[in-house]
Enzyme design. Structure first.
Site, short mmCIF file in Angstrom:
data_model
loop_
_atom_site.label_atom_id
_atom_site.label_comp_id
_atom_site.label_asym_id
_atom_site.label_seq_id
_atom_site.Cartn_x
_atom_site.Cartn_y
_atom_site.Cartn_z
N GLY A 1 -27.41 22.88 22.02
CA GLY A 1 -27.29 24.10 21.24
C GLY A 1 -27.48 25.36 22.05
N GLU B 1 -25.08 24.39 28.34
CA GLU B 1 -24.68 23.12 28.93
C GLU B 1 -25.13 23.05 30.39
OE1 GLU B 1 -22.27 25.05 27.48
OE2 GLU B 1 -21.26 26.01 29.18
N GLU C 1 -32.78 21.55 41.12
CA GLU C 1 -32.64 20.22 41.71
C GLU C 1 -31.88 19.30 40.76
OE1 GLU C 1 -35.72 16.55 42.81
OE2 GLU C 1 -36.47 18.53 42.23
N ASP D 1 -41.07 21.62 24.18
CA ASP D 1 -39.92 20.82 23.73
C ASP D 1 -39.86 19.49 24.47
OD1 ASP D 1 -37.69 20.25 22.19
OD2 ASP D 1 -36.29 21.26 23.53
#
Length: 514
Positions: free
Chosen positions: A19, A22, A90, A135
């Site tokens: 959401g 990307e 990374e 999260d």
């Protein structure tokens, strides 16, 4: 081929999409190494952009092997991603815990403990620097071929902290993923204890193959996290040690102060079970490797678990002992008490923070008087701490007293008095006093309509929250009537494309017809 900042050549297809944006695999053409580029979607909010830059800088200095290294952060100029913020970090080669659980269904106890313990090590480091992930979930945890865990999306979660809020009665997007959100996150609050709750959800899923709560919509997830108890994981598997089952229950405690005090404590509880690990086909290879050689010696030579120096996280657990003169009181004493309470809250020691503020407020009131602005502010902070601690009855009483005082000083129609009345109603609802909360919210809406007019934004918002609270209380018919009436008024006032109207219609779709 698309190139960002003149050096990051993106792969033809992205790695993943969500959401907020990307992630793409890319090649840093200047240093000739593989990296990951995460594009973040914030819209045009300049405050979010400012926080993104600041918190990215903080995250870049974390310096823990369990967190991917952050190489760069900037804004794209030109090309198909023009104007998008991005992170270069990374590239972690491995499998997500989400996929690992799906393949193993569930994980061996030792591996579940080993993965969770490594996450604890990362959280200990982060919490000691006042950074909270907010999260944690299986898709944000990557396990490489050596069995080492990387915790992803630290910078992104921190950057969004205070800009996306939710209350019990809100349908706005709260920071976090519904299946792993702590009860307090649905009220727009989070701290180290919230990360531990999410870790408890992840550990539960690794051990059982399923999430502690199954739901299909936000309201159902919210109700489950706030009110329901998960089936003990020990009932789902015969080989779960009783101590592990008890640890998962503590991590999933509704009140933050009922959870383990720190990530260090959870690490120590998990460590005895991290032995006898076997190869996980397709994910973790067995055998000797330079990584394991290094980690083994570092672990033996540099850290004794029984006598290790815990660093910032441990020192934060030591209670503040600010000496107060017995015969005097000053605004400096107030400031010190506030700082002490803030430190305690950062370590999720809410009860101690409440005692500190309650004791200081009583002393301040005896010297300065109950109507002094500093005393009122201190009592407001105490009410917030009680709410954050999950002591909803005490929080409701505190907000009630504050609301009465504000109405007496500033009038019953003052913004402060009305806001405090809503906070009281919210506390009553969370404390299980649904009928009282509904009555208070209805009275509040009536008074706001009288003071500001029935079409005022505050009235419309609280009508929406009333409908959602009715739904949460199981009164679907009343909820539908309330929200349908609101939808008609919103369309009349704001037109068919209004965002709040869309949210109300989505809520009606979820509720359905009784």
């Amino acid at each position: 081929m698309t190139t960002i900042a003149g050096r990051y050549a993106l792969d033809p297809v992205h790695i993943g999409k969500g959401g907020m944006g990307e992630v793409w695999g890319a090649t840093d053409t200047r240093l000739r190494r593989r990296v990951a580029v995460k594009f973040v979607r914030f819209g045009d909010d300049p405050e979010l952009v400012r926080r993104f830059v600041r918190e990215s800088q903080l995250t870049a200095r974390m310096g823990h092997p369990g967190v991917p290294v952050l190489y760069d952060a900037d804004k794209v100029a030109g090309g198909p991603f023009d104007g998008r913020l991005y992170l270069v970090m990374e590239l972690v080669e491995g499998v997500s815990v989400d996929d690992l659980v799906a393949e193993q269904d569930p994980l061996p106890v030792g591996w579940a403990a080993a993965i969770a313990a490594q996450v604890c090590a990362v959280l200990s480091h982060a919490h000691g620097r006042s950074l909270v992930h907010r999260d944690l979930k299986p898709s944000n945890l990557m396990v490489d071929v050596h069995g080492a865990v990387k915790v992803l999306d630290f910078g992104l979660a921190v950057a969004l902290d205070a800009d996306e809020r939710s209350r019990l009665t809100s349908t706005g997007q709260a920071l976090g993923t519904l299946a792993y959100m702590a009860p307090e996150q649905f009220r727009g609050r989070s701290g180290p204890a919230s990360d531990l709750y999410a870790l408890g959800c992840v550990l539960y899923q690794m051990l059982s193959g399923r999430s502690p709560f199954e739901a299909t919509d936000r309201v159902s997830f919210m109700h489950a996290h706030i009110y329901e108890d998960a089936v003990p994981v020990g009932r789902l598997r015969d080989d779960i040690p009783p101590e592990m089952d008890a640890l998962v229950r503590r991590l999933l405690a509704k009140a933050p102060e009922a959870r383990p005090a720190s990530a260090d404590e959870v690490f120590d509880a998990l460590h005895p079970y991290t032995t006898g690990l076997r190869e996980l086909p397709g994910a973790v290879r067995a055998g000797r490797s330079p990584f394991r050689m290094y980690a083994d010696v570092a672990g033996r030579a540099l850290a004794s678990r029984s006598g290790a120096v815990r660093g910032p996280a441990a020192s934060a657990r030591e209670p503040s002992r600010t000496k107060q003169p017995a015969d005097s009181f000053s605004l400096g004493d107030l400031a010190r008490a506030r700082r002490s309470a803030e430190r305690l809250m950062r370590d999720s020691r809410f009860e101690e923070a409440a005692r500190t503020l309650r004791r200081t407020a009583a002393r301040a009131e005896s010297v300065l008087g109950g109507d002094h602005s500093e005393v009122i502010a201190l009592r407001g902070e105490l009410a917030d701490v009680l709410f954050n601690a999950g002591d909803y009855p005490a929080a409701a009483s505190a907000f009630h007293a504050l609301a009465e005082g504000a109405a007496r000083r500033d009038g019953t129609g003052s913004e402060t008095a009305l806001r405090l009345r809503f906070q009281e109603a919210n506390s009553r609802a969370l404390g299980g006093e649904i009928d009282r909360a509904l009555a208070q919210l209805k009275d509040l809406i009536s008074d706001e309509a009288r003071f500001f007019g029935k079409d005022d934004d505050r009235v419309l918002e609280h009508r929406r929250q009333l409908g959602l609270l009715l739904h949460g209380a199981g009164r679907a018919a009343a909820a539908v009537r309330t929200l349908e009436d609101l939808a008609a008024d919103l369309e009349r006032l704001r037109g068919p494309d209004d965002r709040t109207l869309q949210n109300v219609r989505e809520a009606l779709t979820r509720i359905g017809r009784p």
